[in-house]
Design an enzyme around this catalytic site. Structure first.
Site, PDB file in Angstrom:
ATOM      1  N   ARG A 131       0.847  -1.186   0.000  1.00  0.00           N
ATOM      2  CA  ARG A 131       0.000   0.000   0.000  1.00  0.00           C
ATOM      3  C   ARG A 131       0.887   1.243   0.000  1.00  0.00           C
ATOM      4  O   ARG A 131       1.751   1.391   0.868  1.00  0.00           O
ATOM      5  CB  ARG A 131      -0.896  -0.018   1.252  1.00  0.00           C
ATOM      6  CG  ARG A 131      -1.701   1.222   1.459  1.00  0.00           C
ATOM      7  CD  ARG A 131      -2.668   1.066   2.626  1.00  0.00           C
ATOM      8  NE  ARG A 131      -3.404   2.295   2.810  1.00  0.00           N
ATOM      9  CZ  ARG A 131      -3.144   3.191   3.767  1.00  0.00           C
ATOM     10  NH1 ARG A 131      -2.210   2.983   4.654  1.00  0.00           N
ATOM     11  NH2 ARG A 131      -3.868   4.302   3.838  1.00  0.00           N
ATOM     12  N   HIS A 139      -2.676  10.924   0.881  1.00  0.00           N
ATOM     13  CA  HIS A 139      -2.153  10.636   2.219  1.00  0.00           C
ATOM     14  C   HIS A 139      -1.431  11.907   2.709  1.00  0.00           C
ATOM     15  O   HIS A 139      -0.228  11.929   2.900  1.00  0.00           O
ATOM     16  CB  HIS A 139      -1.223   9.425   2.167  1.00  0.00           C
ATOM     17  CG  HIS A 139      -0.938   8.776   3.493  1.00  0.00           C
ATOM     18  ND1 HIS A 139      -1.047   7.419   3.705  1.00  0.00           N
ATOM     19  CD2 HIS A 139      -0.534   9.296   4.681  1.00  0.00           C
ATOM     20  CE1 HIS A 139      -0.709   7.126   4.954  1.00  0.00           C
ATOM     21  NE2 HIS A 139      -0.387   8.256   5.567  1.00  0.00           N
ATOM     22  N   GLU A 161      -7.081   8.347   6.364  1.00  0.00           N
ATOM     23  CA  GLU A 161      -7.333   8.975   7.652  1.00  0.00           C
ATOM     24  C   GLU A 161      -7.827  10.421   7.570  1.00  0.00           C
ATOM     25  O   GLU A 161      -7.123  11.348   7.999  1.00  0.00           O
ATOM     26  CB  GLU A 161      -6.071   8.906   8.526  1.00  0.00           C
ATOM     27  CG  GLU A 161      -5.544   7.499   8.716  1.00  0.00           C
ATOM     28  CD  GLU A 161      -4.444   7.389   9.764  1.00  0.00           C
ATOM     29  OE1 GLU A 161      -3.953   8.436  10.213  1.00  0.00           O
ATOM     30  OE2 GLU A 161      -4.092   6.267  10.137  1.00  0.00           O
ATOM     31  N   ASN A 202      -7.200   1.345   9.852  1.00  0.00           N
ATOM     32  CA  ASN A 202      -5.911   1.610  10.498  1.00  0.00           C
ATOM     33  C   ASN A 202      -6.141   1.598  12.001  1.00  0.00           C
ATOM     34  O   ASN A 202      -6.991   2.334  12.513  1.00  0.00           O
ATOM     35  CB  ASN A 202      -5.364   2.989  10.111  1.00  0.00           C
ATOM     36  CG  ASN A 202      -4.929   3.067   8.661  1.00  0.00           C
ATOM     37  OD1 ASN A 202      -5.035   2.091   7.915  1.00  0.00           O
ATOM     38  ND2 ASN A 202      -4.424   4.229   8.258  1.00  0.00           N
ATOM     39  N   TYR A 226      -4.045   1.349  15.857  1.00  0.00           N
ATOM     40  CA  TYR A 226      -2.810   1.270  16.644  1.00  0.00           C
ATOM     41  C   TYR A 226      -3.071   1.009  18.123  1.00  0.00           C
ATOM     42  O   TYR A 226      -2.439   0.168  18.729  1.00  0.00           O
ATOM     43  CB  TYR A 226      -1.989   2.562  16.482  1.00  0.00           C
ATOM     44  CG  TYR A 226      -1.410   2.699  15.083  1.00  0.00           C
ATOM     45  CD1 TYR A 226      -0.194   2.120  14.766  1.00  0.00           C
ATOM     46  CD2 TYR A 226      -2.099   3.365  14.083  1.00  0.00           C
ATOM     47  CE1 TYR A 226       0.348   2.209  13.482  1.00  0.00           C
ATOM     48  CE2 TYR A 226      -1.579   3.456  12.799  1.00  0.00           C
ATOM     49  CZ  TYR A 226      -0.357   2.879  12.500  1.00  0.00           C
ATOM     50  OH  TYR A 226       0.151   2.956  11.231  1.00  0.00           O
ATOM     51  N   GLU A 264      -3.325  -0.445   8.032  1.00  0.00           N
ATOM     52  CA  GLU A 264      -2.181  -0.058   8.864  1.00  0.00           C
ATOM     53  C   GLU A 264      -2.345  -0.637  10.248  1.00  0.00           C
ATOM     54  O   GLU A 264      -3.436  -0.575  10.830  1.00  0.00           O
ATOM     55  CB  GLU A 264      -2.067   1.463   9.041  1.00  0.00           C
ATOM     56  CG  GLU A 264      -1.465   2.182   7.888  1.00  0.00           C
ATOM     57  CD  GLU A 264      -1.339   3.691   8.123  1.00  0.00           C
ATOM     58  OE1 GLU A 264      -1.102   4.112   9.283  1.00  0.00           O
ATOM     59  OE2 GLU A 264      -1.501   4.434   7.154  1.00  0.00           O
TER      60      GLU A 264
HETATM   61  C1  BGP Z   1      -0.984   6.876  10.730  1.00  0.00           C
HETATM   62  C2  BGP Z   1      -0.583   7.367   9.356  1.00  0.00           C
HETATM   63  C3  BGP Z   1       0.735   6.875   8.906  1.00  0.00           C
HETATM   64  C4  BGP Z   1       1.774   6.699   9.993  1.00  0.00           C
HETATM   65  C5  BGP Z   1       1.214   6.119  11.292  1.00  0.00           C
HETATM   66  C6  BGP Z   1       2.157   6.215  12.450  1.00  0.00           C
HETATM   67  O1  BGP Z   1      -1.809   7.813  11.346  1.00  0.00           O
HETATM   68  O2  BGP Z   1      -1.538   7.032   8.374  1.00  0.00           O
HETATM   69  O3  BGP Z   1       1.154   7.710   7.844  1.00  0.00           O
HETATM   70  O4  BGP Z   1       2.525   7.814  10.168  1.00  0.00           O
HETATM   71  O5  BGP Z   1       0.019   6.720  11.643  1.00  0.00           O
HETATM   72  O6  BGP Z   1       1.833   7.238  13.358  1.00  0.00           O
HETATM   73  P1  BGP Z   1       2.475   8.696  13.415  1.00  0.00           P
HETATM   74  O7  BGP Z   1       2.201   9.348  12.112  1.00  0.00           O
HETATM   75  O8  BGP Z   1       1.791   9.404  14.522  1.00  0.00           O
HETATM   76  O9  BGP Z   1       3.915   8.509  13.644  1.00  0.00           O
END
Ligand code: BGP
Length: 446
Positions: free
Chosen positions: A77, A121, A166, A293, A295, A352
């Site tokens: 991607r 992006h 995002e 995405n 985290y 992601e």
């Molecule tokens: C997401 C983004 C990415 C990447 C990732 C890591 O929000 O889509 O591009 O960067 O986060 O987090 P950070 O950007 O806060 O380092």
């Protein structure tokens, strides 16, 4: 057979984004984006870093694709830099810039790697920001024109398209928190941006259908699910507002053609002048897939003085990554099930997921990132559980292929499964990359 086997043809790979990896910011006719400008302002990026060189992927993409192939990846991607393709934002196409993406796509296809292309992006051409950027309702036309250039050139070869990455970050991190480009701190402006982004997304989806581009069209959202810190009604309210902001705002727009009423009421109560949202119903265009995405989650506690969501973010006493992001894979499993149940989502891809650790190369030339293997193991299994419970998930793209320019954290946050030396530009696969190669080979893990 592995204990946790994924569905047949499951796509495995990594994700990146143009400004974070390409470098070559002045090469072959590319013009300034809002990120080039944002990086120039002291204090915006950790230790004054920029994406000027980053991974120099623009000049080294062949080497990068070869490494992906060696590591067994079946999908990749990436995103396109708008100002490389249309240096004036609209109008004349920069053939050299466009050719780069055409060559990259050919390279991927001949390596047996499926390209997943994201149109936007975050790196808006600065010339368009100078006209108001996503606050200007003309952005819908601009984005359609830009989409058409890519559909014309790459339609047929690229089968998986995303309009936006995002929109939450574009709208709110860029225009409310001011931590990302263009660095505006205005809640009202950010809500207008979020609305215009949704209109631009839907216009691009319609164009994709009209042009009969073969393949799938979707969007990628980021999710930070919120839990109430305690069972108190107040904490539940604080959590609900954060859920409205970080989960329902864009999901409701995309799948229901409306913004959540409780959030509109809250914004009014907070004195924000809202757009009329006259065309919001038109946003609910059918999409073929949702990119997820994920985290980490958040825990919220009520605080009557906290603006605008009456909430404080409370750190839990559980393991965190070096970005201080809580490691909590059950949230991903629950989120996927919820999205299916509440929104009847089409198929989904994890577009992601990953973690940042301060990895270093040992004297023997290895990178022993066992914490990342642990993080990914836990999240792969959580996704597997969601699939077993009936959620249609077709692929997993880890953030990121290699350490890159991590926006406000610059080079000081390493998410890659491949280590990147920002001085020598040397790429070194980490242990997690070899571990993932086995996962891909077995289409699962034990
Ligand atoms: C997401 C983004 C990415 C990447 C990732 C890591 O929000 O889509 O591009 O960067 O986060 O987090 P950070 O950007 O806060 O380092």
């Amino acid at each position: 057979m592995p204990k946790y086997e994924f569905p047949k043809d499951f796509k495995w790979g990594t994700a990146t984004a143009s400004y974070q990896i390409e470098g070559a910011v002045k090469q072959d006719g590319r013009t300034e984006s809002i990120w080039d400008r944002f990086c120039q302002m002291p204090g915006n990026i950790l230790r004054g870093d920029t994406g000027e060189v980053a991974n120099d992927h623009y000049n080294r993409y062949k080497e990068d694709v070869a490494l992906m192939k060696e590591l067994g990846h079946t999908a990749y991607r990436f995103s396109v830099s708008w100002s490389r393709v249309l240096p004036d934002g609209v109008g004349k196409v920069n053939e050299k810039g466009l050719q780069f993406y055409s060559d990259l796509v050919d390279e991927l296809i001949s390596a047996g790697i499926e390209p997943f292309l994201t149109l936007y992006h975050w790196d808006l051409p600065q010339v368009l920001q100078d006209k108001g950027g996503w606050q200007n309702s003309d952005c819908v036309k601009w984005f359609e024109e830009y989409s058409k250039v890519l559909f014309d050139k790459l339609g047929g070869r690229v089968k998986y398209w995303s309009t936006l990455n995002e929109p939450f970050c574009v709208a709110f991190v860029g225009n409310f928190f001011g931590e990302h480009a263009p660095g505006i701190r205005d809640l009202g402006a950010s809500i207008l941006v979020s609305y215009n982004l949704m209109l631009a997304h839907a216009a691009s989806v319609r164009l994709f259908r009209e042009m009969k581009i073969p393949g799938e069209m979707g969007i990628t959202l980021n999710f930070t699910p919120s839990y109430p810190y305690t069972d108190s009604e107040e904490d539940k309210l604080a959590s609900r507002y954060n859920d409205g902001f970080a989960v329902r705002w864009f999901m409701d727009a995309i799948f229901n053609g409306s913004f959540p009423q409780d959030m509109l009421d809250l914004f009014k109560e907070r004195g924000i002048t809202l757009p009329d949202f006259a065309d919001i119903a038109s946003v609910a265009e059918d999409i073929d897939f949702l990119g997820v995405n994920y985290y980490h989650p958040a825990w919220h506690r009520y605080n009557e003085h906290s603006w605008p969501f009456y909430a404080d973010n409370i750190r839990q006493d559980i393991a965190h990554t070096d970005r201080d992001w809580a490691i909590h894979e059950e949230t991903l499993e629950k989120l996927l099930i919820r999205l299916k149940n509440e929104y009847n989502t089409p198929k989904m891809y994890i577009t992601e997921n990953g973690c940042s650790y301060n990895d270093a190369v040992t004297e023997d030339g290895e990178v022993l990132d066992y914490s990342r293997i642990n993080y990914l193991t836990r999240h792969f299994k959580a996704v597997h559980r969601a699939i077993e419970k009936g959620v249609d998930i077709r692929g997993y793209m880890v953030w990121s292929f290699y350490d890159n320019f991590e926006w406000a954290f610059g080079r000081y946050s390493r998410f890659g499964i491949v280590h990147h030396d920002f001085d020598t530009l040397k790429r070194t696969p980490k242990q997690s990359a070899y571990w993932m190669r086995d996962v891909i080979k077995n289409n699962g893990l034990d």
